[in-house]
Design an enzyme around this catalytic site. Structure first.
Site, PDB file in Angstrom:
ATOM      1  N   PHE A  98      79.655   5.431   8.406  1.00 45.00           N
ATOM      2  CA  PHE A  98      78.599   4.435   8.598  1.00 45.00           C
ATOM      3  C   PHE A  98      78.419   4.223  10.087  1.00 45.00           C
ATOM      4  CE2 PHE A  98      76.560   0.373   9.086  1.00 45.00           C
ATOM      5  CZ  PHE A  98      75.591   0.400   8.096  1.00 45.00           C
ATOM      6  N   ASP A 154      83.151   6.072  17.370  1.00 45.55           N
ATOM      7  CA  ASP A 154      82.420   4.844  17.063  1.00 45.55           C
ATOM      8  C   ASP A 154      83.465   3.752  16.786  1.00 45.55           C
ATOM      9  OD1 ASP A 154      81.139   2.729  15.863  1.00 45.55           O
ATOM     10  OD2 ASP A 154      79.792   3.950  14.653  1.00 45.55           O
ATOM     11  N   LYS A 160      79.752  -5.452  17.929  1.00 40.51           N
ATOM     12  CA  LYS A 160      80.411  -6.487  17.135  1.00 40.51           C
ATOM     13  C   LYS A 160      81.230  -7.462  17.974  1.00 40.51           C
ATOM     14  CE  LYS A 160      80.394  -3.822  12.838  1.00 40.51           C
ATOM     15  NZ  LYS A 160      79.473  -4.432  11.914  1.00 40.51           N
TER      16      LYS A 160
HETATM   17  N1  PLP Z   1      79.022   1.697  13.463  1.00 42.03           N
HETATM   18  C1  PLP Z   1      79.959   1.130  12.697  1.00 42.03           C
HETATM   19  C2  PLP Z   1      81.315   1.769  12.609  1.00 42.03           C
HETATM   20  C3  PLP Z   1      79.703  -0.032  11.981  1.00 42.03           C
HETATM   21  O1  PLP Z   1      80.648  -0.570  11.201  1.00 42.03           O
HETATM   22  C4  PLP Z   1      78.424  -0.609  12.093  1.00 42.03           C
HETATM   23  C5  PLP Z   1      78.081  -1.833  11.334  1.00 42.03           C
HETATM   24  O2  PLP Z   1      78.744  -2.241  10.426  1.00 42.03           O
HETATM   25  C6  PLP Z   1      77.469  -0.003  12.909  1.00 42.03           C
HETATM   26  C7  PLP Z   1      77.801   1.145  13.582  1.00 42.03           C
HETATM   27  C8  PLP Z   1      76.093  -0.597  13.051  1.00 42.03           C
HETATM   28  O3  PLP Z   1      76.142  -1.786  13.754  1.00 42.03           O
HETATM   29  P1  PLP Z   1      74.898  -2.806  13.684  1.00 42.03           P
HETATM   30  O4  PLP Z   1      74.890  -3.387  12.316  1.00 42.03           O
HETATM   31  O5  PLP Z   1      75.194  -3.816  14.758  1.00 42.03           O
HETATM   32  O6  PLP Z   1      73.677  -2.029  13.979  1.00 42.03           O
END
Ligand code: PLP
Length: 475
Positions: free
Chosen positions: A156, A242, A271
């Site tokens: 994700f 990520d 986050k």
């Molecule tokens: N990358 C990871 C690992 C995530 O857990 C998330 C969101 O849960 C994202 C990217 C996307 O972040 P955002 O919701 O701030 O766009």
């Protein structure tokens, strides 16, 4: 003079005083109507009026423990006074002023370079996780002159078009095709598959979560990340970690990739970088990659963001990082996470409906077994069948919130998994409350607890009902 609107507008004070019913109706009229129905169905529609540390309070004064914590955005807790004070300190400075080099982004970029894996030096600030992913992918394309990207099954990375292209769940992708060309997935943890995917030397980046979050909290096999970094290097592919959900102490290391002393080419944050107060994202990379991508006058503005690097967000970031370090939250996450994992794994031995409990630090997932479906269907006359795959763990989550005052949710790419990722400041006593509640809900004698069965029946009944509307829509 501007024309007076047809209906009076709400002020912030009006908004603060809206009743729960009015809030629901406004959401139905002006926001995501179906989300209102889902919340109603799952009995999640509380009006929370206060948040502090690990706690939330509803309008009746009932206290809840937040084990969801903004999907990992609240490592330092709700409304942390040190973060709020830091944001206050800059409130007379220009917050958004692109025609000047700001002090706050300068200091935050310095701090991130100090705490990040060796080699990472330059930051680009944006406003969300998915925006960080987009920026990471663009950077990799510029540095390598290649366009293909490999990611992991179940990953994700967000829901904008580029991030979706490298994410793992078909449900979120299929209605938006065509997505980015040249995106391929390999099995998470499979070194040989990664090697095969990169050996043509035409892939710009391999993007991976060092512990998959939304896939259901899946740590990689030991040594995988290190090996993946080596494979990337061998083929001239950039290795992007990520750390949007795993970063800043969450998994018991400052960054989850530190666990294997991995040196990524690009690291993505968001986050908890905003200290739970202001949204922010960051793309970090090495001096050499930065120079290759944006290091000339004609390339310096190829990637920009209006709000990126605003003073308040960066002040929150500076305070959040300092708070995590000064309070030893990384070590706390390690110790408390190990304690919770052990207790939940012991619970698994008592309850056959629990398939697995896994995670690291305070990022823990509890997966339910398929056979549980049979029990629920039996007690709800099959009414849950259709919804089961999407909302099963939510049934448990709704019991946790209603009966035990515990907030949590399922993971987006595996709805059978409940996630526990509270603020890192949580106390042991509060971890015990979660374990006792789950023990109760899961019930005894190898069948789901009566409570869960009743919840299933209520859930099935509600599936048909819709809330009545009393507020008149403007349009
Ligand atoms: N990358 C990871 C690992 C995530 O857990 C998330 C969101 O849960 C994202 C990217 C996307 O972040 P955002 O919701 O701030 O766009």
């Amino acid at each position: 003079m501007a024309k007076k609107p047809r209906q009076p507008l709400f002020s912030v004070d009006d908004a603060l005083n809206l009743s729960r019913r009015e809030i629901i109706e406004l959401h139905q009229s002006y926001l995501n109507t179906t989300l209102v129905s889902m919340f109603k169905l799952l009995d999640f529609d509380k009006k929370f009026v206060k948040a502090e540390g690990v706690f939330l309070w509803d309008e009746d004064g009932k206290r809840y423990i937040d084990f969801l914590a903004g999907y990992g955005s609240l490592n330092v807790g709700h409304n942390n006074p040190e973060i709020l004070a830091a944001v206050d300190k800059v409130n007379s400075r220009p917050n958004i002023l692109q025609a000047s080099l700001g002090a706050m982004p300068a200091a935050l970029a310095h701090n991130l370079a100090v705490i990040s894996p060796a080699g990472l030096k330059h930051s680009f600030f944006c406003n969300s996780g998915t925006e960080a992913v987009e920026g990471g992918l663009k950077l990799a394309r510029l540095v390598t002159g290649r366009h293909k990207v490999v990611s992991a099954v179940g990953a994700f990375h967000g829901k904008t078009l580029g991030s979706l292209s490298v994410s793992g769940r078909e449900k979120y992708k299929k209605l938006f095709r065509p997505l980015l060309e040249g995106c391929y997935v390999v099995k998470f943890g499979d070194e040989a598959a990664l090697d095969r995917a990169l050996d043509n030397r035409d892939v710009a980046a391999f993007i991976v979560e060092p512990i998959q979050g939304e896939a259901g909290v899946i740590p990689p096999p030991p040594g995988y990340l290190k090996k993946a970094a080596e494979i990337c290097k061998k083929y001239g592919t950039l290795f992007i970690v990520d750390e949007i959900q795993t970063g800043l102490g969450r998994t018991g290391d400052m960054f989850a990739c530190d666990h294997e002393h991995v040196k990524p080419d690009i690291m993505l944050l968001s986050k908890s970088l905003g200290g739970g107060v202001v949204p922010i994202g960051a793309i970090l990379t090495t001096a050499a990659h930065w120079k290759a991508a944006y290091g000339t006058f004609d390339k310096a503005l190829l990637h920009t963001s209006t709000f990126g690097g605003n003073a308040r967000a960066c002040a929150a970031g500076i305070a959040a990082v300092n708070y995590i370090i000064d309070n030893g939250l990384t070590e706390q996450a390690k110790q408390k996470g190990a304690y919770l994992l052990k207790k939940l794994q012991a619970l698994q031995a008592d309850h056959p409906m629990i398939k697995e409990v896994r995670g690291r630090g305070l990022l823990i997932g509890l997966e339910f077994k398929e056979p549980f479906k049979g029990y629920v269907d039996k007690f709800t006359g099959g009414a849950l069948n259709k919804l089961y795959h999407e909302y099963f763990a939510s049934l448990v989550a709704s019991q946790l919130v209603q009966k035990y005052g515990i907030v949590t949710a399922f993971t987006l790419n595996n709805p059978n998994v409940l996630r526990f990722e509270p603020p890192l400041t949580i106390e042991y006593e509060q971890l015990d409350i979660l374990v006792t509640a789950l023990d109760d809900i899961c019930g005894r004698n190898k069948t789901p607890g009566r409570m869960l069965v009743r919840a299933g029946q209520t859930y099935a009944r509600r599936a048909a009902s819709r809330p009545k509307k009393t507020i008149k829509s403007a349009k």
